[in-house]
Design an enzyme around this catalytic site. Structure first.
Site, PDB file in Angstrom:
ATOM      1  N   GLU A  83      39.026   1.075   0.203  1.00  0.00           N
ATOM      2  CA  GLU A  83      39.188  -0.446  -0.146  1.00  0.00           C
ATOM      3  C   GLU A  83      40.827  -0.755  -0.163  1.00  0.00           C
ATOM      4  OE1 GLU A  83      35.833  -1.160  -3.730  1.00  0.00           O
ATOM      5  OE2 GLU A  83      37.736  -0.696  -4.156  1.00  0.00           O
ATOM      6  N   GLU A  93      29.713   2.475  -2.413  1.00  0.00           N
ATOM      7  CA  GLU A  93      29.551   2.398  -3.765  1.00  0.00           C
ATOM      8  C   GLU A  93      28.436   1.178  -3.998  1.00  0.00           C
ATOM      9  OE1 GLU A  93      33.313   1.480  -5.790  1.00  0.00           O
ATOM     10  OE2 GLU A  93      34.387   3.234  -4.529  1.00  0.00           O
TER      11      GLU A  93
END
Length: 469
Positions: A159, A368
Protein backbone atom coordinates in the site's frame (compact mmCIF):
# COMPACT_ATOMS: atom_id res chain seq x y z
CA UNK A 1 -15.35 -21.32 -15.04
CA UNK A 2 -14.92 -21.46 -11.26
CA UNK A 3 -11.87 -21.13 -9.05
CA UNK A 4 -8.76 -23.12 -9.92
CA UNK A 5 -8.01 -26.15 -7.76
CA UNK A 6 -4.79 -24.54 -6.51
CA UNK A 7 -6.56 -21.34 -5.39
CA UNK A 8 -4.89 -19.87 -2.33
CA UNK A 9 -7.16 -19.50 0.71
CA UNK A 10 -5.47 -17.69 3.54
CA UNK A 11 -5.25 -14.69 5.79
CA UNK A 12 -2.87 -11.80 6.24
CA UNK A 13 -0.70 -10.11 8.86
CA UNK A 14 2.02 -7.45 8.99
CA UNK A 15 5.24 -7.48 10.99
CA UNK A 16 4.76 -4.39 13.17
CA UNK A 17 1.09 -5.16 13.70
CA UNK A 18 1.59 -8.69 15.00
CA UNK A 19 5.15 -9.57 15.97
CA UNK A 20 5.77 -7.55 19.13
CA UNK A 21 9.19 -8.38 20.65
CA UNK A 22 10.46 -4.99 19.52
CA UNK A 23 13.60 -5.23 21.67
CA UNK A 24 14.19 -8.96 21.16
CA UNK A 25 16.47 -10.81 18.78
CA UNK A 26 18.57 -7.87 17.70
CA UNK A 27 15.71 -5.84 16.23
CA UNK A 28 16.41 -2.10 16.06
CA UNK A 29 13.77 0.67 16.26
CA UNK A 30 11.49 1.43 13.34
CA UNK A 31 10.00 4.81 12.49
CA UNK A 32 6.74 3.55 14.02
CA UNK A 33 8.41 2.74 17.35
CA UNK A 34 9.82 6.24 17.60
CA UNK A 35 6.69 8.02 16.37
CA UNK A 36 4.32 6.16 18.69
CA UNK A 37 6.51 6.37 21.77
CA UNK A 38 7.33 10.03 21.24
CA UNK A 39 3.65 10.84 20.64
CA UNK A 40 2.40 8.94 23.67
CA UNK A 41 0.24 6.60 21.58
CA UNK A 42 -0.58 2.94 22.15
CA UNK A 43 2.25 0.95 20.59
CA UNK A 44 2.93 -2.39 18.94
CA UNK A 45 5.62 -3.29 21.48
CA UNK A 46 3.77 -6.51 22.26
CA UNK A 47 0.98 -6.55 19.65
CA UNK A 48 -0.16 -10.16 19.07
CA UNK A 49 3.26 -11.48 20.09
CA UNK A 50 3.50 -13.53 16.92
CA UNK A 51 7.24 -13.60 17.59
CA UNK A 52 6.64 -16.12 20.40
CA UNK A 53 3.35 -17.66 19.16
CA UNK A 54 4.07 -18.25 15.47
CA UNK A 55 4.08 -22.05 15.68
CA UNK A 56 0.71 -22.04 17.43
CA UNK A 57 -0.69 -19.47 14.99
CA UNK A 58 0.48 -21.26 11.85
CA UNK A 59 -0.84 -24.60 13.10
CA UNK A 60 -4.18 -22.91 13.83
CA UNK A 61 -4.28 -21.62 10.26
CA UNK A 62 -3.71 -25.13 8.89
CA UNK A 63 -6.32 -26.57 11.25
CA UNK A 64 -8.67 -23.88 9.90
CA UNK A 65 -8.34 -25.11 6.32
CA UNK A 66 -6.05 -22.28 5.18
CA UNK A 67 -3.22 -23.09 2.78
CA UNK A 68 -1.38 -19.75 2.68
CA UNK A 69 -0.21 -16.95 4.98
CA UNK A 70 0.50 -13.41 3.90
CA UNK A 71 3.18 -11.95 6.17
CA UNK A 72 5.78 -9.22 6.02
CA UNK A 73 9.43 -9.08 6.95
CA UNK A 74 10.55 -6.36 9.35
CA UNK A 75 13.42 -4.40 7.88
CA UNK A 76 14.60 -3.38 11.40
CA UNK A 77 14.80 -7.06 12.36
CA UNK A 78 16.99 -7.96 9.39
CA UNK A 79 19.30 -4.96 8.75
CA UNK A 80 20.95 -3.55 11.86
CA UNK A 81 22.25 -0.19 10.75
CA UNK A 82 22.85 2.29 7.95
CA UNK A 83 25.91 0.30 6.89
CA UNK A 84 23.66 -2.61 5.97
CA UNK A 85 24.94 -5.14 8.51
CA UNK A 86 22.76 -8.24 8.66
CA UNK A 87 21.16 -9.38 11.91
CA UNK A 88 21.53 -13.13 11.65
CA UNK A 89 19.25 -13.70 14.63
CA UNK A 90 16.46 -11.94 12.77
CA UNK A 91 17.16 -13.97 9.64
CA UNK A 92 16.96 -17.17 11.66
CA UNK A 93 13.61 -16.14 13.16
CA UNK A 94 12.07 -15.67 9.73
CA UNK A 95 13.58 -18.90 8.42
CA UNK A 96 11.95 -20.69 11.35
CA UNK A 97 8.61 -19.03 10.53
CA UNK A 98 8.90 -20.02 6.88
CA UNK A 99 9.92 -23.60 7.72
CA UNK A 100 6.93 -23.85 10.06
CA UNK A 101 4.72 -22.77 7.17
CA UNK A 102 6.30 -25.49 5.07
CA UNK A 103 5.71 -28.04 7.83
CA UNK A 104 1.98 -27.32 7.89
CA UNK A 105 1.48 -26.97 4.13
CA UNK A 106 1.09 -23.20 4.31
CA UNK A 107 2.37 -21.26 1.29
CA UNK A 108 4.06 -18.02 2.43
CA UNK A 109 3.18 -14.85 0.53
CA UNK A 110 5.84 -12.42 1.68
CA UNK A 111 5.92 -8.62 1.71
CA UNK A 112 9.37 -7.06 1.94
CA UNK A 113 8.13 -3.65 3.19
CA UNK A 114 4.97 -3.16 5.21
CA UNK A 115 5.63 0.35 6.53
CA UNK A 116 8.21 -0.29 9.29
CA UNK A 117 11.15 1.73 7.97
CA UNK A 118 14.20 1.54 10.25
CA UNK A 119 14.53 4.68 12.33
CA UNK A 120 18.17 5.05 11.26
CA UNK A 121 16.91 5.64 7.71
CA UNK A 122 14.12 7.95 8.81
CA UNK A 123 16.74 10.11 10.51
CA UNK A 124 18.42 10.50 7.10
CA UNK A 125 15.19 11.74 5.51
CA UNK A 126 13.28 8.49 5.05
CA UNK A 127 11.39 8.30 1.76
CA UNK A 128 12.28 11.90 0.95
CA UNK A 129 15.87 10.75 0.47
CA UNK A 130 16.72 8.94 -2.76
CA UNK A 131 19.33 6.94 -0.85
CA UNK A 132 16.48 5.09 0.90
CA UNK A 133 15.60 3.60 -2.51
CA UNK A 134 19.04 2.04 -2.80
CA UNK A 135 18.96 0.91 0.84
CA UNK A 136 15.69 -0.87 0.02
CA UNK A 137 17.29 -2.49 -3.03
CA UNK A 138 20.10 -3.89 -0.87
CA UNK A 139 17.65 -5.03 1.82
CA UNK A 140 15.55 -6.78 -0.82
CA UNK A 141 18.64 -8.58 -2.14
CA UNK A 142 19.38 -9.82 1.39
CA UNK A 143 15.81 -11.14 1.64
CA UNK A 144 16.04 -12.92 -1.71
CA UNK A 145 19.33 -14.52 -0.74
CA UNK A 146 18.36 -15.53 2.79
CA UNK A 147 14.79 -16.71 2.19
CA UNK A 148 14.50 -17.36 -1.55
CA UNK A 149 14.57 -21.13 -1.14
CA UNK A 150 11.43 -20.96 1.02
CA UNK A 151 9.32 -18.35 -0.82
CA UNK A 152 7.51 -18.39 -4.16
CA UNK A 153 5.47 -15.19 -3.88
CA UNK A 154 7.19 -11.90 -3.13
CA UNK A 155 5.76 -8.40 -2.72
CA UNK A 156 7.92 -5.28 -2.84
CA UNK A 157 5.61 -2.84 -1.00
CA UNK A 158 2.32 -2.88 0.83
CA UNK A 159 0.00 0.00 0.00
CA UNK A 160 2.31 2.81 -1.16
CA UNK A 161 -0.64 5.19 -1.20
CA UNK A 162 -1.55 4.83 2.47
CA UNK A 163 1.83 5.23 4.08
CA UNK A 164 2.97 8.08 1.83
CA UNK A 165 -0.29 10.04 1.90
CA UNK A 166 -0.83 9.56 5.63
CA UNK A 167 2.80 10.06 6.55
CA UNK A 168 3.62 13.10 4.45
CA UNK A 169 0.29 14.83 3.71
CA UNK A 170 -2.45 13.85 6.16
CA UNK A 171 0.10 13.72 8.97
CA UNK A 172 -1.46 10.94 11.05
CA UNK A 173 1.30 8.37 10.31
CA UNK A 174 5.03 8.80 10.75
CA UNK A 175 6.80 11.04 10.05
CA UNK A 176 3.65 13.13 10.63
CA UNK A 177 4.22 15.81 7.99
CA UNK A 178 1.68 17.95 6.11
CA UNK A 179 3.18 18.63 2.70
CA UNK A 180 1.82 17.72 -0.73
CA UNK A 181 5.28 18.34 -2.18
CA UNK A 182 6.85 15.88 0.24
CA UNK A 183 4.12 13.35 -0.42
CA UNK A 184 4.84 13.49 -4.14
CA UNK A 185 8.57 12.97 -3.57
CA UNK A 186 8.02 10.09 -1.13
CA UNK A 187 5.47 8.42 -3.40
CA UNK A 188 7.78 8.60 -6.40
CA UNK A 189 10.75 7.27 -4.44
CA UNK A 190 8.69 4.30 -3.25
CA UNK A 191 7.71 3.38 -6.80
CA UNK A 192 11.30 3.76 -7.97
CA UNK A 193 12.46 1.59 -5.06
CA UNK A 194 9.87 -1.02 -6.00
CA UNK A 195 11.26 -1.16 -9.55
CA UNK A 196 14.78 -1.53 -8.13
CA UNK A 197 13.54 -4.45 -6.03
CA UNK A 198 11.94 -6.08 -9.06
CA UNK A 199 15.19 -5.61 -11.01
CA UNK A 200 17.20 -7.27 -8.22
CA UNK A 201 14.78 -10.20 -8.17
CA UNK A 202 14.73 -10.75 -11.92
CA UNK A 203 18.44 -10.21 -12.51
CA UNK A 204 19.16 -12.57 -9.61
CA UNK A 205 17.03 -15.27 -11.29
CA UNK A 206 15.30 -16.20 -8.05
CA UNK A 207 12.42 -18.64 -8.18
CA UNK A 208 8.82 -17.55 -8.02
CA UNK A 209 6.99 -14.31 -8.78
CA UNK A 210 7.22 -10.74 -7.54
CA UNK A 211 4.45 -8.18 -7.33
CA UNK A 212 3.16 -5.17 -5.45
CA UNK A 213 0.17 -4.77 -3.11
CA UNK A 214 -2.13 -1.79 -3.59
CA UNK A 215 -4.93 -0.36 -1.46
CA UNK A 216 -7.44 -0.67 -4.27
CA UNK A 217 -10.35 1.74 -4.51
CA UNK A 218 -12.25 1.33 -7.80
CA UNK A 219 -13.76 4.67 -8.75
CA UNK A 220 -17.47 5.32 -9.26
CA UNK A 221 -19.06 8.63 -10.20
CA UNK A 222 -22.24 10.25 -8.97
CA UNK A 223 -23.58 10.56 -12.55
CA UNK A 224 -22.55 10.31 -16.21
CA UNK A 225 -21.81 13.97 -16.88
CA UNK A 226 -18.54 15.11 -18.41
CA UNK A 227 -17.62 16.96 -15.22
CA UNK A 228 -18.04 13.77 -13.19
CA UNK A 229 -16.02 11.73 -15.68
CA UNK A 230 -13.18 14.23 -15.39
CA UNK A 231 -13.42 14.04 -11.60
CA UNK A 232 -13.32 10.24 -11.87
CA UNK A 233 -10.10 10.37 -13.88
CA UNK A 234 -8.51 12.65 -11.30
CA UNK A 235 -9.69 10.31 -8.55
CA UNK A 236 -8.41 7.23 -10.36
CA UNK A 237 -4.98 8.82 -10.77
CA UNK A 238 -5.04 9.82 -7.10
CA UNK A 239 -6.26 6.47 -5.78
CA UNK A 240 -4.91 3.86 -8.19
CA UNK A 241 -3.09 4.69 -11.39
CA UNK A 242 0.16 6.14 -10.08
CA UNK A 243 0.79 2.80 -8.38
CA UNK A 244 -0.75 0.25 -10.74
CA UNK A 245 0.27 1.89 -14.04
CA UNK A 246 3.80 2.45 -12.76
CA UNK A 247 4.25 -1.06 -11.32
CA UNK A 248 2.44 -3.02 -14.06
CA UNK A 249 3.12 -0.97 -17.20
CA UNK A 250 6.23 0.95 -16.22
CA UNK A 251 4.48 4.24 -16.93
CA UNK A 252 3.61 7.04 -14.53
CA UNK A 253 0.27 8.49 -15.77
CA UNK A 254 1.27 11.34 -18.06
CA UNK A 255 -1.82 13.45 -17.46
CA UNK A 256 -1.13 13.25 -13.73
CA UNK A 257 2.44 14.47 -14.26
CA UNK A 258 1.19 17.33 -16.42
CA UNK A 259 -1.19 18.54 -13.73
CA UNK A 260 1.30 18.12 -10.87
CA UNK A 261 4.04 19.94 -12.78
CA UNK A 262 1.96 23.12 -12.74
CA UNK A 263 2.27 23.49 -8.98
CA UNK A 264 4.99 21.15 -7.74
CA UNK A 265 8.66 20.41 -8.25
CA UNK A 266 9.07 17.06 -10.01
CA UNK A 267 12.86 17.11 -10.17
CA UNK A 268 12.91 13.93 -8.04
CA UNK A 269 11.91 12.11 -11.25
CA UNK A 270 15.27 11.65 -12.95
CA UNK A 271 15.81 10.55 -16.52
CA UNK A 272 18.15 7.75 -15.46
CA UNK A 273 15.40 6.25 -13.27
CA UNK A 274 12.79 5.93 -15.99
CA UNK A 275 14.28 2.98 -17.94
CA UNK A 276 14.40 0.98 -14.69
CA UNK A 277 10.75 1.77 -13.97
CA UNK A 278 9.83 0.95 -17.57
CA UNK A 279 11.71 -2.33 -17.88
CA UNK A 280 11.21 -3.92 -14.46
CA UNK A 281 7.49 -4.39 -13.99
CA UNK A 282 5.69 -6.77 -11.65
CA UNK A 283 4.50 -10.32 -12.32
CA UNK A 284 1.21 -9.96 -10.45
CA UNK A 285 -0.96 -7.46 -8.59
CA UNK A 286 -2.11 -7.76 -5.00
CA UNK A 287 -5.26 -5.78 -4.28
CA UNK A 288 -6.35 -4.87 -0.76
CA UNK A 289 -10.06 -4.14 -1.08
CA UNK A 290 -12.17 -2.54 1.61
CA UNK A 291 -14.37 -0.14 -0.36
CA UNK A 292 -14.83 1.86 -3.55
CA UNK A 293 -14.02 5.53 -4.15
CA UNK A 294 -17.31 7.27 -4.94
CA UNK A 295 -16.82 10.80 -6.26
CA UNK A 296 -18.44 13.96 -7.53
CA UNK A 297 -16.93 17.03 -9.24
CA UNK A 298 -14.94 19.45 -7.12
CA UNK A 299 -17.18 22.26 -5.91
CA UNK A 300 -14.83 24.55 -4.00
CA UNK A 301 -12.61 25.00 -0.99
CA UNK A 302 -9.15 23.88 -0.03
CA UNK A 303 -7.79 20.33 -0.10
CA UNK A 304 -9.04 18.37 2.91
CA UNK A 305 -7.87 14.92 3.96
CA UNK A 306 -9.55 13.81 7.18
CA UNK A 307 -9.29 10.13 8.14
CA UNK A 308 -11.39 8.61 10.93
CA UNK A 309 -8.99 6.81 13.27
CA UNK A 310 -11.34 6.80 16.25
CA UNK A 311 -14.41 4.73 15.43
CA UNK A 312 -18.06 5.55 15.98
CA UNK A 313 -17.37 8.59 18.16
CA UNK A 314 -16.11 10.27 14.99
CA UNK A 315 -18.28 8.43 12.47
CA UNK A 316 -19.05 10.55 9.42
CA UNK A 317 -16.15 12.94 9.96
CA UNK A 318 -13.90 11.52 7.24
CA UNK A 319 -13.53 13.90 4.33
CA UNK A 320 -11.50 13.82 1.14
CA UNK A 321 -11.49 16.87 -1.12
CA UNK A 322 -8.66 17.44 -3.58
CA UNK A 323 -8.72 21.05 -4.71
CA UNK A 324 -9.59 21.37 -8.39
CA UNK A 325 -9.81 17.58 -8.82
CA UNK A 326 -12.69 15.81 -7.07
CA UNK A 327 -14.64 15.28 -3.86
CA UNK A 328 -15.19 11.83 -2.39
CA UNK A 329 -18.72 11.05 -1.18
CA UNK A 330 -18.51 9.54 2.30
CA UNK A 331 -21.95 10.24 3.74
CA UNK A 332 -24.44 8.55 1.44
CA UNK A 333 -27.59 7.94 3.55
CA UNK A 334 -28.42 4.85 1.47
CA UNK A 335 -25.04 3.18 2.03
CA UNK A 336 -23.81 1.05 4.94
CA UNK A 337 -20.63 2.26 6.67
CA UNK A 338 -18.41 0.77 9.37
CA UNK A 339 -17.63 2.71 12.55
CA UNK A 340 -14.52 3.94 10.75
CA UNK A 341 -16.38 5.47 7.77
CA UNK A 342 -15.67 2.63 5.35
CA UNK A 343 -18.56 1.88 2.99
CA UNK A 344 -19.42 -1.81 2.69
CA UNK A 345 -19.77 -2.32 -1.05
CA UNK A 346 -18.80 -5.80 -2.33
CA UNK A 347 -20.11 -5.16 -5.84
CA UNK A 348 -17.32 -2.60 -6.19
CA UNK A 349 -14.80 -5.44 -5.95
CA UNK A 350 -16.50 -7.40 -8.73
CA UNK A 351 -16.52 -4.39 -11.04
CA UNK A 352 -13.01 -3.31 -10.05
CA UNK A 353 -11.50 -6.73 -10.70
CA UNK A 354 -12.83 -6.71 -14.23
CA UNK A 355 -11.38 -3.24 -14.80
CA UNK A 356 -7.93 -4.19 -13.48
CA UNK A 357 -7.85 -7.40 -15.51
CA UNK A 358 -8.86 -5.67 -18.72
CA UNK A 359 -6.25 -2.97 -18.20
CA UNK A 360 -3.22 -4.98 -17.09
CA UNK A 361 -3.84 -8.69 -17.83
CA UNK A 362 -1.77 -9.77 -14.83
CA UNK A 363 -2.66 -12.42 -12.25
CA UNK A 364 -4.48 -10.90 -9.27
CA UNK A 365 -4.54 -11.82 -5.59
CA UNK A 366 -6.97 -10.26 -3.13
CA UNK A 367 -4.33 -9.67 -0.49
CA UNK A 368 -6.55 -8.07 2.18
CA UNK A 369 -10.29 -8.00 2.73
CA UNK A 370 -12.04 -7.71 6.05
CA UNK A 371 -14.09 -5.64 8.46
CA UNK A 372 -12.87 -3.99 11.65
CA UNK A 373 -15.20 -3.79 14.66
CA UNK A 374 -15.13 -3.53 18.43
CA UNK A 375 -15.72 -6.97 19.93
CA UNK A 376 -16.07 -8.47 23.42
CA UNK A 377 -13.39 -11.12 23.42
CA UNK A 378 -14.12 -12.37 26.95
CA UNK A 379 -16.94 -14.61 25.69
CA UNK A 380 -16.27 -18.26 24.86
CA UNK A 381 -16.66 -17.59 21.15
CA UNK A 382 -17.28 -14.37 19.25
CA UNK A 383 -20.41 -14.79 17.13
CA UNK A 384 -19.23 -12.57 14.29
CA UNK A 385 -21.99 -13.17 11.73
CA UNK A 386 -21.35 -9.67 10.37
CA UNK A 387 -17.83 -10.74 9.39
CA UNK A 388 -19.13 -13.92 7.80
CA UNK A 389 -21.66 -11.91 5.78
CA UNK A 390 -18.97 -9.42 4.72
CA UNK A 391 -16.55 -12.14 3.61
CA UNK A 392 -19.25 -14.21 1.91
CA UNK A 393 -20.37 -11.30 -0.24
CA UNK A 394 -16.84 -10.24 -1.19
CA UNK A 395 -15.76 -13.80 -2.03
CA UNK A 396 -18.92 -14.10 -4.13
CA UNK A 397 -17.86 -10.93 -5.96
CA UNK A 398 -14.47 -12.51 -6.65
CA UNK A 399 -16.06 -15.71 -7.95
CA UNK A 400 -18.34 -13.69 -10.22
CA UNK A 401 -15.30 -11.92 -11.64
CA UNK A 402 -13.51 -15.24 -12.16
CA UNK A 403 -16.56 -16.56 -14.00
CA UNK A 404 -16.23 -13.50 -16.26
CA UNK A 405 -12.63 -14.44 -17.10
CA UNK A 406 -10.58 -12.56 -14.50
CA UNK A 407 -7.45 -14.42 -13.33
CA UNK A 408 -7.77 -14.26 -9.53
CA UNK A 409 -5.50 -16.75 -7.78
CA UNK A 410 -5.97 -16.19 -4.06
CA UNK A 411 -7.93 -14.56 -1.23
CA UNK A 412 -6.49 -13.34 2.07
CA UNK A 413 -8.79 -12.39 4.90
CA UNK A 414 -7.56 -9.48 6.97
CA UNK A 415 -6.56 -10.68 9.43
CA UNK A 416 -5.27 -14.04 10.66
CA UNK A 417 -5.91 -13.01 14.27
CA UNK A 418 -6.63 -9.78 16.10
CA UNK A 419 -3.65 -7.48 15.89
CA UNK A 420 -2.42 -3.96 16.52
CA UNK A 421 -4.27 -1.71 14.08
CA UNK A 422 -1.83 1.18 13.90
CA UNK A 423 -3.20 4.26 15.69
CA UNK A 424 -6.45 2.43 16.46
CA UNK A 425 -4.43 0.25 18.82
CA UNK A 426 -5.97 -3.14 19.55
CA UNK A 427 -9.53 -1.82 19.87
CA UNK A 428 -10.32 -2.30 16.19
CA UNK A 429 -10.53 -6.06 15.62
CA UNK A 430 -10.29 -7.78 12.25
CA UNK A 431 -9.17 -11.28 13.19
CA UNK A 432 -10.65 -14.66 12.38
CA UNK A 433 -9.10 -15.59 15.71
CA UNK A 434 -9.61 -13.39 18.75
CA UNK A 435 -6.80 -12.46 21.10
CA UNK A 436 -7.38 -11.45 24.70
CA UNK A 437 -4.90 -8.58 24.96
CA UNK A 438 -5.62 -8.24 28.68
CA UNK A 439 -4.47 -11.80 29.31
CA UNK A 440 -0.72 -12.21 29.86
CA UNK A 441 -0.75 -15.40 27.81
CA UNK A 442 -2.51 -13.62 24.92
CA UNK A 443 -4.89 -16.55 24.61
CA UNK A 444 -6.12 -17.27 21.08
CA UNK A 445 -9.87 -17.83 20.61
CA UNK A 446 -11.19 -18.84 17.18
CA UNK A 447 -14.29 -16.85 16.25
CA UNK A 448 -17.32 -18.21 14.44
CA UNK A 449 -15.85 -16.80 11.21
CA UNK A 450 -12.74 -18.97 11.63
CA UNK A 451 -14.84 -22.14 11.38
CA UNK A 452 -17.00 -20.74 8.60
CA UNK A 453 -13.89 -19.83 6.58
CA UNK A 454 -12.56 -23.35 7.12
CA UNK A 455 -15.63 -24.74 5.33
CA UNK A 456 -15.21 -22.24 2.51
CA UNK A 457 -11.52 -22.98 1.99
CA UNK A 458 -11.95 -26.74 2.17
CA UNK A 459 -14.77 -26.62 -0.39
CA UNK A 460 -12.76 -24.25 -2.63
CA UNK A 461 -15.57 -21.72 -2.42
CA UNK A 462 -18.41 -24.08 -3.25
CA UNK A 463 -20.16 -23.29 0.05
CA UNK A 464 -20.30 -19.57 -0.65
CA UNK A 465 -23.83 -18.19 -0.89
CA UNK A 466 -23.52 -16.60 -4.29
CA UNK A 467 -24.78 -13.08 -4.89
CA UNK A 468 -25.21 -11.40 -8.25
CA UNK A 469 -25.09 -7.63 -8.75
Amino acid sequence: MGLKKDFLWGSATASYQCEGAVNVGGRVPSMWDTYLHDGGYETGDVASDFYHHYKEDIKMMADGGQNTLRLSLAWPRIIKNIKGEINEEGVEFYRDVLKTCQQYGITPFVTIYHWDLPQYLEEKGGWLNEETCYAFEQYAKVCFEKFGDLIEYWVTFNEPKWFTFNGYMVGNYPPGHHSAQEMIIAAYHVMYASALGVRAFKEGHYKGMIGIVHSFGPVDGIDDTLATKIAMRFADNYANNWILDTAAKGEIPFDLLCVLSQNYDLSCIKNEHLPIIKNYTVDFLGLNYYSRVWVKPYSGGETQLVVNNSGKDFKGESKIVIKGWFEQIMNNPDAIYTEWDVEIYPQGLQKGLKQVWEKYHLPIFITENGVGVREDITVDQVEDDYRISFMNDHISAIMNAVDAGVDVRGYYAWSTFDLYSWKNGVEKRYGLVGIDFDDKELKRKPKKSYYWYKSIAESNGEKIQRKDW
